[in-house]
Design an enzyme around this catalytic site. Structure first.
Site, mmCIF file in Angstrom:
data_model
loop_
_atom_site.group_PDB
_atom_site.id
_atom_site.type_symbol
_atom_site.label_atom_id
_atom_site.label_comp_id
_atom_site.label_asym_id
_atom_site.label_seq_id
_atom_site.Cartn_x
_atom_site.Cartn_y
_atom_site.Cartn_z
ATOM 1 N N HIS A 117 26.656 82.400 -8.987
ATOM 2 C CA HIS A 117 26.442 81.002 -9.681
ATOM 3 C C HIS A 117 25.807 80.219 -7.877
ATOM 4 C CE1 HIS A 117 25.772 81.508 -13.775
ATOM 5 N NE2 HIS A 117 26.641 81.908 -13.580
ATOM 6 N N HIS A 142 31.147 73.656 -2.824
ATOM 7 C CA HIS A 142 30.450 74.600 -3.508
ATOM 8 C C HIS A 142 28.464 74.138 -2.948
ATOM 9 C CE1 HIS A 142 30.928 72.898 -7.459
ATOM 10 N NE2 HIS A 142 29.455 72.810 -7.223
ATOM 11 N N HIS A 144 24.497 74.217 -3.541
ATOM 12 C CA HIS A 144 23.431 74.889 -4.726
ATOM 13 C C HIS A 144 22.093 74.088 -3.492
ATOM 14 C CE1 HIS A 144 25.286 73.401 -7.999
ATOM 15 N NE2 HIS A 144 26.351 72.763 -7.779
ATOM 16 N N HIS A 161 29.600 70.526 -2.868
ATOM 17 C CA HIS A 161 30.095 69.437 -4.048
ATOM 18 C C HIS A 161 31.192 69.709 -3.611
ATOM 19 C CE1 HIS A 161 26.563 69.691 -7.125
ATOM 20 N NE2 HIS A 161 26.543 68.557 -5.884
ATOM 21 N N THR A 228 27.799 70.028 -13.628
ATOM 22 C CA THR A 228 26.556 70.411 -13.272
ATOM 23 C C THR A 228 26.026 71.202 -14.209
ATOM 24 O OG1 THR A 228 26.130 71.145 -11.224
ATOM 25 C CG2 THR A 228 25.779 68.874 -11.654
ATOM 26 N N THR A 229 26.925 72.789 -14.148
ATOM 27 C CA THR A 229 27.141 73.743 -14.376
ATOM 28 C C THR A 229 27.598 73.536 -16.443
ATOM 29 O OG1 THR A 229 28.876 74.565 -14.044
ATOM 30 C CG2 THR A 229 26.947 75.086 -12.879
HETATM 31 ZN ZN LIG Z 1 28.204 71.703 -8.213
#
Ligand SMILES: [Zn+2]
Length: 281
Positions: A117, A142, A144, A161, A228-229
């Protein structure tokens, strides 16, 4: 679980093992007080330890963000939650005082991991932020693409993030908006080590100065949000810094090749306030 995954089968096994032991996933890596998200790092029809189908989710299609709450596996909050992230950051007229945030990151080698992801960097202990004097230890950071948060409707190329956890298991995330800009960026060294397949990990040879990944100004938007996941757990203290950092067009393109789209759309703000901290805090 080092630079090992040489065959697709090995990669799949690694992904399952990693997901079920470390609980991976963007913004979901350290959520200890909620139902543990089952293996979410693979898009293949695996099963978790309990024999139930593993929790597959994605950013598009039948398992995309608008379906996360219906996928089972304790993901209901993704639909029913009232304090979901990301949001569009439009400061209101709140009179509440923002939290004072200080950052204390130590240079350290990191283990980069492609979990299917995102590219997640697992960091050794020793880096933290304090929120109104309370310490939150950095667990991982990580990426996005494109950004998840928007500012007055406008997103950026990517978003970084930094995920922190305090002694009680509460999460605080520091978000950094990354804007495409020609030239050398602070991410150049990291990008040399991006693991290009799901399940792969790469340990950086050199220490990474995490402070260089932050903008000079630490003023930010603060609000109460969520992962957010999936499982979209709430109770996350969010700070998204106002100033952006640069990412080069080549770096953005390289990341896009790995993960063409990895942002959850903005969620309703409901009655939440967005506070704006000043540059000194
Ligand atoms: Zn994130």
């Amino acid at each position: 679980m080092n630079p090992s995954a040489r065959s697709p089968r090995r990669a799949t096994l690694l992904a399952v093992v990693l997901a079920s032991t470390i609980t991976l996933g963007a913004c979901s890596a350290v959520d200890g007080d909620k139902p543990k998200p089952p293996a979410g790092a693979s898009a293949k029809p695996d099963q978790d330890k309990s024999g139930k189908p593993a929790a597959h989710w994605s950013y598009e299609g039948a398992e995309g963000p608008d379906k996360w709450g219906d996928l089972g596996h304790g993901f209901g909050t993704c639909t029913t939650g009232r304090e979901q992230s990301p949001i569009d950051l439009t400061p209101g007229t709140a009179q509440k005082k923002p939290a004072a945030i200080t950052v204390d990151y130590k240079p350290a080698p990191v283990k980069l991991e492609n979990n299917g992801h995102t590219i997640q960097a697992n960091v050794p202990a020793g880096s933290r932020i304090t929120v109104d004097g309370a310490p939150y230890e950095l667990q991982q950071f990580h990426f996005h693409l494109p950004s998840e948060h928007t500012v007055q409707g406008k997103g950026t190329t990517m978003e970084l993030h930094f995920v922190h956890k305090n002694a009680q298991g509460r999460l605080a995330v520091l978000g950094v908006l990354m804007e495409e800009k020609p030239g050398t960026s602070a991410f150049a060294a990291l990008w040399k080590s991006l693991p290009d397949r799901e399940g792969r990990t790469v340990q950086t040879a050199q220490a990474v100065d995490l402070n260089k990944l932050l903008p000079a100004q630490r003023a930010g938007y603060q609000y109460a949000g969520s992962l957010t996941t999936p499982p979209c757990s709430e109770g996350v203290k969010w700070t998204v810094l106002k100033e952006t950092v640069a990412v080069s067009p080549d770096e953005a393109a390289a990341y896009r090749k790995l993960f063409p789209k990895s942002n959850r759309p903005v969620q309703p703000q409901h009655d939440r306030e967005v506070l704006v901290s000043d540059p000194q805090s």
